[in-house]
Design a protein around this motif. Sequence first.
Motif, mmCIF file in Angstrom:
data_model
loop_
_atom_site.group_PDB
_atom_site.id
_atom_site.type_symbol
_atom_site.label_atom_id
_atom_site.label_comp_id
_atom_site.label_asym_id
_atom_site.label_seq_id
_atom_site.Cartn_x
_atom_site.Cartn_y
_atom_site.Cartn_z
ATOM 1 N N UNK A 17 1.120 -1.377 -0.071
ATOM 2 C CA UNK A 17 0.484 0.303 0.215
ATOM 3 C C UNK A 17 0.941 1.399 -0.062
ATOM 4 N N UNK A 18 0.481 1.922 -0.217
ATOM 5 C CA UNK A 18 0.766 3.524 -0.206
ATOM 6 C C UNK A 18 1.320 4.243 1.086
ATOM 7 N N UNK A 19 2.304 5.056 1.310
ATOM 8 C CA UNK A 19 2.586 5.340 2.221
ATOM 9 C C UNK A 19 1.679 5.544 3.133
ATOM 10 N N UNK A 20 1.603 5.974 3.942
ATOM 11 C CA UNK A 20 0.296 7.217 5.128
ATOM 12 C C UNK A 20 0.838 8.644 4.646
ATOM 13 N N UNK A 21 -0.032 9.888 4.449
ATOM 14 C CA UNK A 21 0.657 10.890 4.003
ATOM 15 C C UNK A 21 0.190 11.677 5.439
ATOM 16 N N UNK A 22 1.327 12.040 5.454
ATOM 17 C CA UNK A 22 1.033 13.286 7.122
ATOM 18 C C UNK A 22 0.507 14.823 7.259
ATOM 19 N N UNK A 23 -0.424 15.020 7.643
ATOM 20 C CA UNK A 23 -0.305 15.725 7.723
ATOM 21 C C UNK A 23 0.277 17.247 7.936
ATOM 22 N N UNK A 24 0.354 18.038 7.655
ATOM 23 C CA UNK A 24 0.739 19.744 7.589
ATOM 24 C C UNK A 24 1.103 19.534 9.211
ATOM 25 N N UNK A 25 0.526 19.435 10.248
ATOM 26 C CA UNK A 25 1.137 19.762 11.437
ATOM 27 C C UNK A 25 2.242 18.904 11.858
ATOM 28 N N UNK A 26 2.120 18.177 11.471
ATOM 29 C CA UNK A 26 2.428 16.671 11.354
ATOM 30 C C UNK A 26 4.059 16.909 10.749
ATOM 31 N N UNK A 27 4.607 17.020 9.497
ATOM 32 C CA UNK A 27 5.216 17.569 8.882
ATOM 33 C C UNK A 27 5.602 18.976 9.134
ATOM 34 N N UNK A 28 5.050 19.637 9.871
ATOM 35 C CA UNK A 28 5.866 20.814 10.408
ATOM 36 C C UNK A 28 6.394 20.558 11.682
ATOM 37 N N UNK A 29 6.197 19.555 12.731
ATOM 38 C CA UNK A 29 6.871 18.682 14.039
ATOM 39 C C UNK A 29 7.994 18.003 13.539
ATOM 40 N N UNK A 30 7.729 17.143 12.524
ATOM 41 C CA UNK A 30 8.617 16.308 11.661
ATOM 42 C C UNK A 30 10.465 17.443 11.380
ATOM 43 N N UNK A 31 9.718 18.820 10.592
ATOM 44 C CA UNK A 31 11.126 19.302 9.812
ATOM 45 C C UNK A 31 11.394 20.685 11.350
ATOM 46 N N UNK A 32 10.384 20.262 12.097
ATOM 47 C CA UNK A 32 11.138 21.248 13.533
ATOM 48 C C UNK A 32 12.100 20.262 14.508
ATOM 49 N N UNK A 33 11.802 18.916 14.481
ATOM 50 C CA UNK A 33 12.875 18.095 15.379
ATOM 51 C C UNK A 33 14.212 17.793 14.629
ATOM 52 N N UNK A 34 13.910 17.411 12.893
ATOM 53 C CA UNK A 34 15.207 17.568 12.027
ATOM 54 C C UNK A 34 15.825 18.529 12.578
ATOM 55 N N UNK A 35 15.252 19.588 12.168
ATOM 56 C CA UNK A 35 16.138 21.447 12.354
ATOM 57 C C UNK A 35 16.547 21.066 14.033
ATOM 58 N N UNK A 36 15.795 20.480 14.948
ATOM 59 C CA UNK A 36 16.346 20.250 16.268
ATOM 60 C C UNK A 36 17.903 19.639 15.809
ATOM 61 N N UNK A 37 17.830 18.393 15.912
ATOM 62 C CA UNK A 37 18.952 17.340 15.743
ATOM 63 C C UNK A 37 19.996 18.103 14.808
ATOM 64 N N UNK A 38 19.679 18.932 14.194
ATOM 65 C CA UNK A 38 20.562 19.997 12.677
ATOM 66 C C UNK A 38 20.971 20.766 13.274
ATOM 67 N N UNK A 39 20.839 21.237 14.382
ATOM 68 C CA UNK A 39 21.040 22.828 15.525
ATOM 69 C C UNK A 39 22.267 22.121 16.596
ATOM 70 N N UNK A 40 21.717 20.885 16.588
ATOM 71 C CA UNK A 40 22.722 20.285 18.116
ATOM 72 C C UNK A 40 23.456 20.077 17.096
#
Length: 149
Positions: A17-40
Amino acid sequence: MSDIEEIFEEAVPEPSKRKKQLSQKQLDGLAKGRAKVAEKRAEKKRMAEERKNFDAKMIEQKVENRKKKRDIVKSDEEDEYRRQLELKSQNATKLQNFKTLRTKYLKRCETAEDFDELKSRLDEITEDDILDNDRLKNKLIKMLDNYKK
C-alpha cells in the motif's frame, strides 16, 4: 506442471500500500525535530572546533614559553660564562701582581738567610689567599709582625 505454475502464481506478493500521507501539523513537527537535531549537531561540531583551536593555542603557547625559557637560560649561561672569564682575567692579574711583588721583595734581600726566610714565609701564602684580598692582607700583616721581631 500446471500445478507448479499455479503455486508460483499464488506466492507472488501483492503490491504494498502507499505510505500514509502526513498532515501539515505532523510535517511541521518533523521539520522542527530535524532542525533541532541539525542544530545540536552543528553545536557539537562548533564546540569540537573550538576545543581543537584552544588545544592548538595552548600547545603553541607552551612551545613559545619553552623557547623563552631556553633563551633566558641561554642568555644567563652566556652571562655567567662572561663573568667567569672576567673573574679568571682578574684572578690572573692578581696572581701576576703578587708574583711580581714577591720577586721584587726577594731581590731586595741582602743575605741568603734573609732570602730563604722571606721565601719560606711567602711560600705559606696560597693561591686562595692571593685571590681573597682580606685573607692576603691579614697574612701579610701577620708575617710582617713576625718578621719585625
